[in-house]
Design an enzyme around this catalytic site. Structure first.
Site, short mmCIF file in Angstrom:
data_model
loop_
_atom_site.label_atom_id
_atom_site.label_comp_id
_atom_site.label_asym_id
_atom_site.label_seq_id
_atom_site.Cartn_x
_atom_site.Cartn_y
_atom_site.Cartn_z
N CYS A 192 0.81 -1.21 0.00
CA CYS A 192 0.00 0.00 0.00
C CYS A 192 0.84 1.26 0.00
O CYS A 192 0.44 2.27 -0.56
CB CYS A 192 -0.92 0.01 1.22
SG CYS A 192 -2.20 -1.27 1.19
N ARG A 238 -5.11 6.21 -1.60
CA ARG A 238 -5.41 4.78 -1.67
C ARG A 238 -5.73 4.22 -0.28
O ARG A 238 -6.72 3.49 -0.10
CB ARG A 238 -4.21 4.04 -2.26
CG ARG A 238 -4.38 2.54 -2.33
CD ARG A 238 -3.07 1.90 -2.75
NE ARG A 238 -3.22 0.49 -3.06
CZ ARG A 238 -2.22 -0.30 -3.44
NH1 ARG A 238 -1.01 0.19 -3.54
NH2 ARG A 238 -2.44 -1.57 -3.72
#
Length: 298
Positions: A192, A238
């Site tokens: 991530c 995100r």
């Protein structure tokens, strides 16, 4: 008459036959390497950008091939390619025998540069420099280095996501790289907000610069400098999107998003941010030119 394609004459076709043993040799060397990469590190979430970077680099080389062929039409091969060739072979031998993928994969750039110098000369290498440079982004980095750099990046992304969501009124708290929102806990993983993600977004930004090719030096340099903060912002968005999906729709929805659409959201966000910043730079450059024009001074 200028030759627009290397396939027009029998003489050019004969020259292309010289490349057959070169291609065969490269396949013999690097086909086992590609098999190991696809079965190993390129199958992980952190390194899935490797095949994409390789495919784009091949497309960039093919895109520049006619221009390279024409630019080096009257050039001779350079003996300067032999040192590069020997360095590339040595790197491949060491990397393959010692299972050091950083060295093994990196050796292909040396060998390709050497082959261009030996067969077509410096003009060919000049024409293909960006495709070779782009291949740097597919080289696997040492795990110890990645872990050392990734942790501060994950901490920064986690902190930014927490502050923004807290400002928006969500019940969120953070402990290191673990975000807790409501009854859910989320771990900000390497995929991530890790170094590999940053590398992938850097490659996306540089590809955009190469394809667009602005005439303004200021616009190119400014956009290149903005790629790092753009990549960081895309990672924060995100993580925020994943956190909000988990909070509103449950852990199962968040996990499904993570494996299905998180990467798409990341790249789409980064691309939109790059285009947005580029548009702002274009507007600033146009205003500056208008202010400096003779008509504006009157």
């Amino acid at each position: 008459m200028a030759i627009d394609s290397p396939f027009l004459t029998q003489r050019d076709d004969a020259r292309w036959l010289v490349w057959l043993p070169i291609v065969a040799g490269l396949l013999a060397l690097y086909l086992p390497t590609l098999v190991d990469l696809f079965q190993g590190i390129w199958s992980s979430d952190e390194q899935k950008h490797g095949p994409i970077v390789l495919g784009i680099a091949c497309w960039l080389a093919w895109r520049k091939w006619p221009a390279m062929w024409q630019a080096s039409e009257h050039s001779r091969g350079s003996l300067a390619g032999w040192p590069l060739f020997l360095i590339g072979l040595a790197l491949y031998a060491v990397g393959r025998s010692q299972d050091i993928q950083l060295v093994e994969v990196g050796s292909v750039i040396w060998l390709l540069a050497a082959i261009l110098l030996l067969t077509r000369g410096p003009q060919a290498l000049k024409a293909q420099w960006f495709a070779l440079f782009f291949m740097l982004f597919m080289i696997p980095l040492p795990g110890a280095f990645v872990d050392t750099v990734t942790m501060p990046m994950k901490m920064a992304v986690s902190y930014a996501a927490e502050q923004v969501l807290f400002w928006l009124g969500y019940p969120i708290a953070r402990s290191g790289v673990i975000l807790q929102i409501g009854q859910y806990k989320l771990l900000v993983a390497d995929a991530c907000a890790g170094l590999h993600t940053l590398f992938t977004l850097e490659a996306l930004g540089l590809l955009y610069l190469n394809v667009v090719r602005h005439d303004s030096l200021f616009r190119n340099v400014a956009l290149a400098c903005c790629i790092v903060p753009i990549s960081f912002t895309a990672n924060v968005i995100r993580v925020m999107v994943l956190t909000l999906i988990t909070y509103h729709f449950g852990d199962e929805a968040g996990q499904g998003f993570l494996h299905g659409f998180a990467g798409m959201v990341l790249f789409l966000t980064a691309l939109l941010l790059i285009i947005g910043v580029d548009s702002l730079l274009h507007a600033a450059t146009r205003r500056h030119r208008q202010a400096d024009s003779p008509l504006a001074r009157r």
